[in-house]
Write an enzyme that holds these catalytic residues in place. Structure first.
Site, mmCIF file in Angstrom:
data_model
loop_
_atom_site.group_PDB
_atom_site.id
_atom_site.type_symbol
_atom_site.label_atom_id
_atom_site.label_comp_id
_atom_site.label_asym_id
_atom_site.label_seq_id
_atom_site.Cartn_x
_atom_site.Cartn_y
_atom_site.Cartn_z
ATOM 1 N N GLY A 147 -8.351 -1.411 4.524
ATOM 2 C CA GLY A 147 -8.466 -0.500 5.662
ATOM 3 C C GLY A 147 -8.972 -1.139 6.933
ATOM 4 O O GLY A 147 -9.853 -0.574 7.589
ATOM 5 N N TYR A 166 -2.999 5.765 -6.504
ATOM 6 C CA TYR A 166 -2.107 5.868 -5.360
ATOM 7 C C TYR A 166 -0.831 6.617 -5.742
ATOM 8 O O TYR A 166 0.126 6.041 -6.257
ATOM 9 C CB TYR A 166 -1.755 4.485 -4.807
ATOM 10 C CG TYR A 166 -2.935 3.669 -4.345
ATOM 11 C CD1 TYR A 166 -4.148 4.270 -3.987
ATOM 12 C CD2 TYR A 166 -2.859 2.281 -4.273
ATOM 13 C CE1 TYR A 166 -5.236 3.506 -3.568
ATOM 14 C CE2 TYR A 166 -3.939 1.517 -3.841
ATOM 15 C CZ TYR A 166 -5.125 2.141 -3.505
ATOM 16 O OH TYR A 166 -6.198 1.377 -3.087
ATOM 17 N N LYS A 201 -6.466 -1.304 -10.260
ATOM 18 C CA LYS A 201 -7.798 -0.720 -10.432
ATOM 19 C C LYS A 201 -7.894 0.057 -11.734
ATOM 20 O O LYS A 201 -6.883 0.455 -12.317
ATOM 21 C CB LYS A 201 -8.124 0.171 -9.223
ATOM 22 C CG LYS A 201 -8.002 -0.654 -7.922
ATOM 23 C CD LYS A 201 -8.341 0.118 -6.681
ATOM 24 C CE LYS A 201 -8.120 -0.768 -5.462
ATOM 25 N NZ LYS A 201 -6.710 -0.899 -5.092
ATOM 26 N N ASP A 226 -2.114 -5.571 -3.648
ATOM 27 C CA ASP A 226 -3.174 -4.744 -4.243
ATOM 28 C C ASP A 226 -2.655 -3.332 -4.484
ATOM 29 O O ASP A 226 -2.009 -2.736 -3.618
ATOM 30 C CB ASP A 226 -4.388 -4.683 -3.318
ATOM 31 C CG ASP A 226 -5.453 -3.742 -3.865
ATOM 32 O OD1 ASP A 226 -6.067 -4.077 -4.904
ATOM 33 O OD2 ASP A 226 -5.654 -2.645 -3.285
#
Length: 337
Positions: free
Chosen positions: A235, A51, A77, A46
């Site tokens: 997370g 990022y 994304k 992912d």
């Protein structure tokens, strides 16, 4: 297509650290981490343009470019375009996440959830990732933590733009699935209540963890399970707090969180298990969860995570958590009773 039919397993690689999250990671270390994940058998990766302003995608693209593309799944994304021009990284308005990628590339980041920007975002990601297709596209961060009171306006832009574009791309076979990639449950609740867009699942970061799962259990997890969709849990260690780190939700952990971690750790020690095993196996026990994707920026972390997944956790540990009130009574646990 259901996420569980697309994802190659329940353990994936979260690439946020490859964008120099919190520290300046050497190229060789980043490359070795992706290679370690591949060698371990990880086949779901992912990523996101956000990022490190494209850095994580570039690094992952380099590491995977010679691997057989049919053998792995990529999600990335949309919602942010990365421009060629540079900007003052310290002046970026990133809501609660201002310091997270200060060591990333200085390229200008533009928030844009329109239809045109969605197509362009996918095209740009394909180039950085050195691939000809993306399997899953998440609409990134349309939530309060980035946009405050403006988040509903951003959501509405995405509803008219990104959602429709991704519906179309999936129907045309350009992508296999789409959904939201967020750190809050409210956008998922809102999207699930709409008739028109047809998401396939969601990436929910930080909201279905051992330290924080009450809100997700109220509506999101049951609704996702009822509709036959899936959740990818990001997370799982709550920004590291669960496994001894100083941060929770990308900021210094509060005394209340540190106390909860200490109480869980006491029980884990009593039952001879690791905190990583507790965190990963808790998340995967919920029937709505399709995969968990801990982030890693060092090769050794991959082996630790895989060992934690395979660790035998005695039922007594989960019962002790429940008895101590450290998990919500509605939370699914990896035991039969």
């Amino acid at each position: 297509m259901a996420l569980k039919d697309i994802l190659p397993g329940k353990f994936g690689f979260g690439a946020a650290p490859l964008g120099n999250m919190f520290r300046d990671i050497p190229e060789a270390e980043a490359r070795a981490t992706v290679e370690a994940a591949w060698d371990d058998g990880v086949r779901y990766f992912d990523n996101a343009p956000f990022y490190g302003a494209g850095l994580a995608e570039i690094r992952m693209g380099e590491a995977l470019k010679d691997k057989p593309r049919a053998d792995y799944v990529i999600s990335t994304k949309v919602g942010r375009l990365i421009l060629d021009e540079v900007e003052d990284v310290s002046a970026r308005d990133l809501g609660e996440k201002g310091e997270v990628f200060k060591y990333g590339r200085p390229n200008r980041i533009v928030n844009d959830y329109s239809e045109d920007a969605t197509y362009r975002s996918i095209e740009d990601s394909l180039k950085r990732l050195k691939t000809d297709h993306i399997d899953i596209a998440w609409v990134h961060d349309i939530a309060q933590d980035f946009y405050g009171d403006e988040w509903l306006a951003m959501f509405e832009t995405a509803r008219r733009g990104a959602f429709r574009a991704l519906d179309r791309m999936r129907d045309e076979g350009v992508i296999k699935a789409w959904g939201l990639g967020v750190n809050r449950v409210e956008p998922i609740e809102l999207l699930l209540a709409l008739d028109e867009p047809r998401p396939d699942g969601f990436l929910l970061a930080g909201r279905y963890t051992l330290l924080d799962h009450d809100r997700a259990l109220q509506r999101v997890m049951p609704m996702v399970a009822e509709k036959g969709l899936g959740i990818v849990v990001g997370g799982p260690y709550s920004s590291g707090a669960l496994v001894g780190g100083p941060n929770f939700e990308y900021a210094p952990a509060t005394p209340a969180i540190l106390d909860k971690v200490a109480r869980i750790e006491t029980l884990a020690d009593q039952h001879g298990i690791s905190m990583k095993a507790a965190g990963l196996q808790f998340a995967l026990a919920n029937p709505a969860v399709a995969a968990v994707i801990p982030g890693a920026s060092q090769p050794k972390r991959i082996a630790e995570d895989r060992a934690a997944l395979n660790e035998v956790v005695p039922a007594g540990f989960w019962r002790a958590l429940r008895t101590a009130g450290l998990v919500n009574p509605a939370a699914a646990l990896p035991i039969t009773d």
